[in-house]
Design an enzyme around this catalytic site. Structure first.
Site, PDB file in Angstrom:
ATOM      1  CG  ASP A 479      -2.294   0.763   1.087  1.00  0.00           C
ATOM      2  OD1 ASP A 479      -2.273   1.471   0.195  1.00  0.00           O
ATOM      3  OD2 ASP A 479      -2.916   0.300   1.924  1.00  0.00           O
ATOM      4  CG  ASP A 549      -9.141   2.678  -0.573  1.00  0.00           C
ATOM      5  OD1 ASP A 549      -8.951   1.455  -0.659  1.00  0.00           O
ATOM      6  OD2 ASP A 549      -8.421   3.612   0.325  1.00  0.00           O
TER       7      ASP A 549
HETATM    8  C1  DGJ Z   1      -5.715   1.903   1.658  1.00  0.00           C
HETATM    9  C2  DGJ Z   1      -6.407   0.705   1.035  1.00  0.00           C
HETATM   10  O1  DGJ Z   1      -6.702   0.960  -0.219  1.00  0.00           O
HETATM   11  C3  DGJ Z   1      -7.179  -0.112   1.634  1.00  0.00           C
HETATM   12  O2  DGJ Z   1      -7.672  -1.362   0.958  1.00  0.00           O
HETATM   13  C4  DGJ Z   1      -6.597  -0.689   3.040  1.00  0.00           C
HETATM   14  O3  DGJ Z   1      -5.755  -1.557   2.773  1.00  0.00           O
HETATM   15  C5  DGJ Z   1      -6.219   0.779   3.751  1.00  0.00           C
HETATM   16  N1  DGJ Z   1      -5.481   1.413   3.013  1.00  0.00           N
HETATM   17  C6  DGJ Z   1      -5.398   0.131   5.026  1.00  0.00           C
HETATM   18  O4  DGJ Z   1      -4.910   1.314   5.610  1.00  0.00           O
END
Ligand code: DGJ
Length: 724
Positions: A479, A549
């Site tokens: 991430d 997201d």
């Molecule tokens: C952003 C990601 O896109 C989410 O899926 C998740 O992993 C969060 N970060 C976790 O902090």
């Protein structure tokens, strides 16, 4: 031969399946971009030297007054300050301090295959006979630089790639201030430009505008390719649609700051340049050193935007995505994030795993919150050791239990970040990106780790490597949750500060390479707050990227339609979540268009949902190849404001087809005759649901009346047709 050199005309002709591209070596060694478009016979091409009007434009005195001006000729790789006033691809400042740059032909070579680019991700050939490469070496004699333009054409696709290498052959240091990967001069400005704009949780919306005089384009200065603009652009003929018209697609294989600019000039011609964003870049090149630009991919289609996208998809599935999961089926996962956020522990995850396993889910992914003392987003990035309050016996016994259930196991990292509240930061406060004397900006309560530094990369890799080597890990989600500012690195001298952003992304690539090389069996999923780094470079490391997201199925329609402009279904992470707007079945139908999974509390499924999940999982397996590697037809776009969205996958051999329709309006009983696309007119297809058999011709020409099939808000349905 896909690339030929026609000696008497001093002309290169580069042919792909659909396109021809012609470069002439003109008097004085000027390289001219004579033609790019539908594949043609070279004899039909006239040289374009001068456009309608160049009366104020400078001429090269050695070439004779009025014959030629660098400002109006179609220059192959336009450079700064020597008579060409359009946006340039190249600007180099020499020892004398001026930035006048003028490159002329020196030599060339043509060979089978395609070279890789040192330290940068790029597309590749599976065997040398797939592609042919032309390298044209040009030089600025005064500056003492050699500029090699590298073109590769792929005979089986309408694809050409370009990159550039710049070598300092002088005995003084030079500074590169602009080095674009691609420069194309078109004799017309009769194009629409398609780009993909967005924001966090609403990435890659399709935007289309007509080109107008002056500069227009998109860029990123956020340190990553970003949610806001994608390093993609298409120039399409006015009126081009999914099935008709010309479409040139351009995509940069790069994850850092980029720029794509089109300039339409006084001659109504267009120059397009694409590459590293020159606003946040310069590079010092010592004698004998070489600088490599990222690669640009160009696709040409004369059968509309749909064919352009399908070419990108095919090409990326075969010549970009690599490793174990290039073709092998990826496990269906359940991710803990939207089910529990930071509130995870061994017991809860094992409960998720047990419930998931019963339904046929194949992998448990433990997202954020497992390390340091992380209970929210305020701490612990950089402390990549297990939180023993949540996992009392450590990671290994827990992971063993997951495996004993018959599930694979995945883990989450955010390697390029550091929380101020972390042991790592307390030990190395200087490791975060910061400009000297300033307190760096904070984003999501975190700083960016200065991975342009090798010692910093070693320190974070050491921790990751310990986790990965001591545990059986099948999947890793990488991430990146903020943009980069305060761009500076303590290790860079004053002259090199503008190298920071590019060095940062090279550092990221180095870390990702370590992961890929040392752990080739791990399925690697990229993520940056969803799709903040959804670019072709990331696909060289990870076959899939978390698309957004935003997991609301209706919003996802736009996100997935936009993403599919150049990225294949196989690359899009897509999960069924608890977002209630669309029915459960529609959430699955939309998520099936991607690397499928679940992201909700599986323990809470009703009996009805459980049986639906079993069917969805069966669908995923059944349609895996068709969706991941099939041909996509975007039939009804959610951007068009109609009452339905629809898309179709057709297998490469045209023996299978899956149509999905989602209703976007409350009551939608209007006439809806769907004419299928991409089928073989000669084949007979059986509709699996009704058992009826139709010829491919009937389905394409007459279509099926689906008026009463999908007419309630956010309802959806799939049709599967198979060759008899
Ligand atoms: C952003 C990601 O896109 C989410 O899926 C998740 O992993 C969060 N970060 C976790 O902090």
């Amino acid at each position: 031969m896909p690339i030929i050199y026609i000696k008497d005309k001093r002309r290169f002709k580069l042919d792909t399946l659909t396109s021809s591209y012609i470069i002439d070596i003109f008097d004085g060694g000027y390289l001219l971009n004579i033609y790019y478009g539908k594949r043609i016979d070279e004899d039909r091409v006239e040289r374009r030297l001068r456009m309608r009007n160049a009366s104020f434009s400078p001429v090269d005195p050695k070439m004779g007054e009025g014959e030629f001006s660098p400002d109006s000729a179609p220059i192959e790789y336009g450079s700064d300050g020597a008579g060409d006033f359009r946006i340039s691809a190249l600007k180099i400042c020499g020892d004398s301090g001026d930035s006048v740059t003028d490159i002329r032909y020196r030599s060339h070579k043509i060979y089978s295959g395609k070279p890789s680019i040192p330290d940068l991700p790029s597309t590749y050939v599976n065997s040398d006979d797939e592609a042919t490469t032309l390298e044209i070496c040009a030089a600025d004699e005064i500056k003492g630089v050699e500029v090699t333009l590298v073109y590769t054409v792929f005979e089986n696709y309408g694809v050409m790639t370009k990159s550039v290498r710049i070598k300092n052959v002088s005995d003084k240091c030079v500074k590169i201030e602009r080095a674009m990967s691609l420069c194309n001069d078109f004799p017309t400005m009769d194009f629409d430009m398609i780009t993909l704009y967005g924001r966090h949780a609403m990435e890659r919306n399709v935007e289309r505008r007509s080109l107008s005089h002056g500069l227009q384009g998109v860029s990123s200065n956020k340190g990553i390719s970003s949610h806001c603009q994608n390093p993609f652009c298409a120039l399409v003929s006015h009126g081009a649609d999914e099935d008709n018209g010309e479409a040139y697609g351009f995509n940069l294989v790069y994850s850092g700051n980029f720029s794509i600019m089109a300039e339409c000039d006084y001659n109504d011609s267009t120059r397009l340049v694409m590459g590293i964003n020159p606003d946040t870049f310069s590079w010092n090149l010592s004698p004998d050193e070489v600088f490599y630009t990222p690669e640009a991919v160009s696709v040409y289609s004369y059968n509309g935007i749909g064919e352009m996208s399908r070419t990108f998809h095919r090409f990326y599935n075969n010549n970009l995505i690599n490793g174990k999961y290039k073709r092998s089926e990826r496990p269906i996962l359940i991710n803990s994030w939207e089910a529990a956020y930071f509130d995870i522990d061994e017991q809860k995850l094992l409960d998720f795993g047990r419930a998931a396993k019963e339904l046929g889910i194949e992998m448990l992914v433990m997202d954020d919150g497992w390390f340091g003392h992380r209970n929210d987003d305020k701490s612990s990035l950089g402390d990549w050791f297990v939180n023993e309050n949540k996992f009392k016996n450590g990671l290994s016994p827990f992971i063993d239990k997951v495996h004993d259930m018959g599930l694979k196991f995945g883990i989450w990292f955010e390697p390029e970040m550091i929380s101020p509240d972390s042991d790592f930061y307390r030990a190395h406060p200087d490791y975060c990106v910061h400009a000297s004397g300033r307190t760096p900006m904070i984003g999501r309560n975190q700083y960016v780790l200065d991975v342009s530094r090798e010692d910093v990369r070693d320190a974070v890799w050491k921790q990751m490597d310990a986790v990965l080597s001591q545990n059986k890990i099948d999947y890793l989600k990488w991430d990146f949750n903020r943009y980069i500012c305060d761009a500076d690195s303590a290790t860079l001298s004053k002259e090199r500060k503008e190298e920071f952003y590019h060095r940062f992304i090279l550092g990221t690539y180095d870390l990702m390479n370590r992961l890929k090389t040392n752990y080739p069996d791990i399925l690697f999923e990229n993520c940056s707050g969803g799709g903040g780094r959804f670019d072709p470079a990331m696909l060289c490391y990870s076959p899939q990227i978390w698309t957004s997201d935003n997991t609301d199925a209706i919003d996802r329609l736009k996100i997935q339609f936009g993403t599919s402009m150049c990225y294949p279904a196989s690359s899009m992470g897509a999960h069924v979540s608890a977002h209630p707007k669309a029915p459960f079945s529609t959430r699955a139908n939309v998520a099936l268009w991607g690397s499928f999974g679940y992201e909700l509390d599986v323990r809470k499924f009703t009996e009805e949902q459980k049986s639906q999940v079993k069917e969805q999982i069966a669908d995923y397996h059944k349609y895996y190849d068709l969706i991941h590697y099939g041909e996509l037809y975007r039939a009804l776009s959610p951007f068009d404001g109609g009452d339905k969205a629809a898309w179709q996958f057709v297998s490469e051999d045209k023996s299978e087809c899956l149509l999905t329709v989602v209703c976007l309006k409350e009551q939608s009983y209007e006439r809806f005759i769907y004419k299928f696309k991409g089928l073989n007119a000669e084949f007979n297809y059986k509709d699996e649901e009704s058992g009826k058999v139709y010829s491919g011709e009937y389905l394409t020409v007459f279509g099926l009346d689906l008026r009463n099939e999908v007419n309630h808000l956010y309802g959806s349905k799939k049709w599967y047709l198979k060759k008899m």
